[in-house]
Design an enzyme around this catalytic site. Structure first.
Site, PDB file in Angstrom:
ATOM      1  N   ASP A  13       0.820  -1.229   0.000  1.00 15.34           N
ATOM      2  CA  ASP A  13       0.000   0.000   0.000  1.00 15.34           C
ATOM      3  C   ASP A  13       0.847   1.270   0.000  1.00 15.34           C
ATOM      4  O   ASP A  13       0.433   2.307   0.516  1.00 15.34           O
ATOM      5  CB  ASP A  13      -0.948   0.045   1.226  1.00 15.34           C
ATOM      6  CG  ASP A  13      -1.755  -1.217   1.367  1.00 15.34           C
ATOM      7  OD1 ASP A  13      -2.243  -1.690   0.330  1.00 15.34           O
ATOM      8  OD2 ASP A  13      -1.885  -1.728   2.493  1.00 15.34           O
ATOM      9  N   GLU A  14       2.019   1.214  -0.572  1.00 14.76           N
ATOM     10  CA  GLU A  14       2.915   2.382  -0.567  1.00 14.76           C
ATOM     11  C   GLU A  14       2.536   3.408  -1.636  1.00 14.76           C
ATOM     12  O   GLU A  14       3.057   4.519  -1.623  1.00 14.76           O
ATOM     13  CB  GLU A  14       4.377   1.942  -0.805  1.00 14.76           C
ATOM     14  CG  GLU A  14       4.953   1.015   0.260  1.00 14.76           C
ATOM     15  CD  GLU A  14       4.802  -0.453  -0.125  1.00 14.76           C
ATOM     16  OE1 GLU A  14       3.995  -0.749  -1.037  1.00 14.76           O
ATOM     17  OE2 GLU A  14       5.483  -1.301   0.481  1.00 14.76           O
ATOM     18  N   HIS A  41      -4.096  -1.951  -6.110  1.00  9.81           N
ATOM     19  CA  HIS A  41      -3.349  -0.755  -6.500  1.00  9.81           C
ATOM     20  C   HIS A  41      -4.353   0.314  -6.894  1.00  9.81           C
ATOM     21  O   HIS A  41      -5.139   0.112  -7.807  1.00  9.81           O
ATOM     22  CB  HIS A  41      -2.449  -1.044  -7.703  1.00  9.81           C
ATOM     23  CG  HIS A  41      -1.311  -1.936  -7.372  1.00  9.81           C
ATOM     24  ND1 HIS A  41      -0.377  -2.318  -8.294  1.00  9.81           N
ATOM     25  CD2 HIS A  41      -0.957  -2.512  -6.222  1.00  9.81           C
ATOM     26  CE1 HIS A  41       0.511  -3.099  -7.709  1.00  9.81           C
ATOM     27  NE2 HIS A  41       0.169  -3.233  -6.457  1.00  9.81           N
ATOM     28  N   THR A 302     -10.242  -4.781   1.018  1.00 16.19           N
ATOM     29  CA  THR A 302     -11.103  -5.259   2.101  1.00 16.19           C
ATOM     30  C   THR A 302     -11.836  -4.126   2.824  1.00 16.19           C
ATOM     31  O   THR A 302     -12.792  -4.389   3.550  1.00 16.19           O
ATOM     32  CB  THR A 302     -10.235  -5.978   3.154  1.00 16.19           C
ATOM     33  OG1 THR A 302      -9.248  -5.052   3.616  1.00 16.19           O
ATOM     34  CG2 THR A 302      -9.518  -7.180   2.561  1.00 16.19           C
TER      35      THR A 302
HETATM   36  P1  GDP Z   1      -0.361   0.295  -3.745  1.00 12.85           P
HETATM   37  O1  GDP Z   1      -0.997  -1.012  -3.453  1.00 12.85           O
HETATM   38  O2  GDP Z   1       1.082   0.330  -3.366  1.00 12.85           O
HETATM   39  O3  GDP Z   1      -0.580   0.750  -5.146  1.00 12.85           O
HETATM   40  O4  GDP Z   1      -1.037   1.389  -2.804  1.00 12.85           O
HETATM   41  P2  GDP Z   1      -2.592   1.667  -2.554  1.00 12.85           P
HETATM   42  O5  GDP Z   1      -3.226   1.965  -3.816  1.00 12.85           O
HETATM   43  O6  GDP Z   1      -3.211   0.636  -1.695  1.00 12.85           O
HETATM   44  O7  GDP Z   1      -2.497   2.917  -1.597  1.00 12.85           O
HETATM   45  C1  GDP Z   1      -2.104   4.130  -1.987  1.00 12.85           C
HETATM   46  C2  GDP Z   1      -3.260   5.119  -1.755  1.00 12.85           C
HETATM   47  O8  GDP Z   1      -2.754   6.386  -1.605  1.00 12.85           O
HETATM   48  C3  GDP Z   1      -4.223   5.221  -2.920  1.00 12.85           C
HETATM   49  O9  GDP Z   1      -5.498   5.559  -2.450  1.00 12.85           O
HETATM   50  C4  GDP Z   1      -3.627   6.335  -3.746  1.00 12.85           C
HETATM   51  O10 GDP Z   1      -4.580   6.996  -4.580  1.00 12.85           O
HETATM   52  C5  GDP Z   1      -3.154   7.235  -2.666  1.00 12.85           C
HETATM   53  N1  GDP Z   1      -1.963   8.015  -2.982  1.00 12.85           N
HETATM   54  C6  GDP Z   1      -0.834   7.616  -3.617  1.00 12.85           C
HETATM   55  N2  GDP Z   1       0.078   8.604  -3.597  1.00 12.85           N
HETATM   56  C7  GDP Z   1      -0.481   9.630  -2.924  1.00 12.85           C
HETATM   57  C8  GDP Z   1      -0.008  10.916  -2.523  1.00 12.85           C
HETATM   58  O11 GDP Z   1       1.113  11.317  -2.772  1.00 12.85           O
HETATM   59  N3  GDP Z   1      -0.876  11.694  -1.789  1.00 12.85           N
HETATM   60  C9  GDP Z   1      -2.128  11.294  -1.471  1.00 12.85           C
HETATM   61  N4  GDP Z   1      -2.892  12.116  -0.758  1.00 12.85           N
HETATM   62  N5  GDP Z   1      -2.593  10.085  -1.819  1.00 12.85           N
HETATM   63  C10 GDP Z   1      -1.777   9.266  -2.532  1.00 12.85           C
END
Ligand code: GDP
Length: 424
Positions: A13-14, A41, A302
């Site tokens: 979730d990064e 993602h 989830t």
């Molecule tokens: P992934 O599984 O690594 O792709 O990560 P996730 O999608 O689960 O979590 C990342 C969340 O943070 C998502 O809701 C993105 O839209 C959001 N997100 C990503 N980068 C940023 C950012 O720089 N700022 C903000 N506010 N949200 C972000």
């Protein structure tokens, strides 16, 4: 052309989806090489907000070819449903822009059942599985007791194989867990409903990738989860059941002899973690609630509230090294704007000793965080696009993290949208 892997440095979730979405414009091919529909993602672009579970994040780019490699857990049901959602929002998915490896193994309906049954049996000792069937799937893959995507192309062979698997798997379902077994009709029905529909996308993706490489096309490898969830290098047994590290990208993609030119490690400006297992820097109560709310830290798959805390520099440095990151993308810096001062977990105390080495999983639960505090910047930074326009405190925070984790932070993300990025 250089190839590149985009990987998670922490617990998942990064913000990998958002980084892949940004960077796919420079790549011809995007490959998912491990894991299944258990992670999400999130991609926000001009078509809306999408939580992708199995589809590679390049699916939104018109000229990008997306590949599900042999290393993924091919859940035809999830994939088909996800494809329908994306298609409904105007994205075209055809065998030209989505290719599925004929060497990928199938996650079958009973894998999800077994995941839920085992978590229920474990009660308060459960792993915190997303119950998507990933662990039972990978155990069966390594026992050589599941179906290869290539088998879908040979129905008679498939039916005979399914009969054998069914007999064996029903023993576990009924005699170990006291659950209902499957009939061949039920299983075939599932295959007709889902697996048959993805048949047109199955091909020798290894051959495709070799040709693409020879033609000078650039390839982006997209990982799921993060280094701390890697089966071999993560916080075992609270890991996933596959290898989330960059080193597995060539193997799980179909290019086992490829060398990675670049590895971009994605790190959040604070920490979050879904599920069970030690999470040294964890916050509780109001402090946690505030950060969770600010960051929208609820699971993409989830909806579960994620555990949160300050950035864990010990775990992150370990993640950077394990991934062999050549550059880092620091995401969600904008979320920290509400804090007057910003705590970071700088080191651990373990058995009376101070350390900045990430401990082995057996003693990790005994580690205590040692916190340092940096000044906050106290203003909204989400509209900033240039490094020099960031408040001095925000730049100091990024530089501090960079120094501690030992890797250049090339991208600073200040919002979920594609262009909310500062490139240094
Ligand atoms: P992934 O599984 O690594 O792709 O990560 P996730 O999608 O689960 O979590 C990342 C969340 O943070 C998502 O809701 C993105 O839209 C959001 N997100 C990503 N980068 C940023 C950012 O720089 N700022 C903000 N506010 N949200 C972000």
């Amino acid at each position: 052309m250089p190839n590149c892997a985009i990987v998670g440095i922490n617990w998942g979730d990064e913000g990998k989806g958002r980084m892949v979405d940004l960077l796919t414009q420079h790549y011809d091919v995007v490959v998912r090489y491990q894991g299944g529909g258990n992670a999400g993602h999130t991609v926000v672009n001009e078509r809306g907000k999408f939580a992708l579970h199995l589809l590679p994040s390049g699916i939104f780019r018109e000229n990008t070819v997306n590949i599900l490699g042999n290393g993924v857990a091919l859940d035809c049901e999830s994939l088909w449903n996800e494809m329908q959602d994306v298609i409904a929002k105007g994205v075209s998915i055809t065998p030209d822009n989505l290719k599925i490896s004929d060497r990928a193994s199938l996650l079958l309906p009973w894998h999800r059942d077994l995941d839920g049954l085992e978590e229920a049996r474990l009660k308060d000792k459960k792993f915190g599985s997303t119950r998507q069937g990933i662990a039972p799937f990978y155990s069966d893959k390594y026992q050589k007791k599941t179906v290869l995507a290539a088998e879908l192309l040979y129905p008679e062979h498939l039916e005979a194989h399914l009969k054998d698997l069914l007999e064996w798997k029903n023993l576990t379902l009924t005699r170990v867990y006291g659950a209902e077994g499957y009939t061949l009709e039920q299983l075939l029905d599932w295959f007709h409903t889902y697996a048959d529909r993805i048949k047109p996308f199955i091909c020798d993706t290894g051959a495709y990738l070799r040709d693409a490489q020879a033609e000078g096309k650039s390839i982006l490898f997209e990982a799921q989860l993060g280094a701390l969830r890697d089966l071999d290098y993560g916080i075992y047994p609270y890991t996933t059941s596959s290898n989330a590290i960059a080193a597995y990208a060539p193997v799980g993609s179909g290019l086992p002899n490829a060398k990675l030119d670049e590895v971009i490690g994605v790190v959040k400006a604070y920490s979050s973690c879904v599920g069970e297992g030690p999470f040294t820097c964890e916050w509780f109560g109001e402090e946690a609630e505030k950060l969770r709310e600010a960051g929208g830290e609820y699971g993409a798959k989830t909806g579960r509230p994620r555990r949160v805390g300050p950035i864990d520099l010990v775990a992150t440095r370990y993640g950077v090294r394990t991934q062999g990151a050549t550059a880092v993308a620091l995401t969600k810096l904008d979320i920290l704007s509400y804090m007057d001062t910003i705590p970071v977990c700088a080191r651990y105390e373990l058995n009376g000793e101070i350390t900045d080495e990430f401990p082995n999983p057996v003693v990790l639960a005994d580690a205590k965080p040692i916190t340092e505090t940096l000044p906050g910047w106290g203003c909204d930074i989400s509209g900033i696009r240039r490094w020099e326009d960031l408040p001095a405190e925000a730049r100091a925070y990024v530089e501090y993290v960079e120094e501690k984790i030992g890797c250049h932070i090339r991208y600073v993300s200040v919002g979920p949208e594609r262009d909310s990025i500062i490139i240094r």
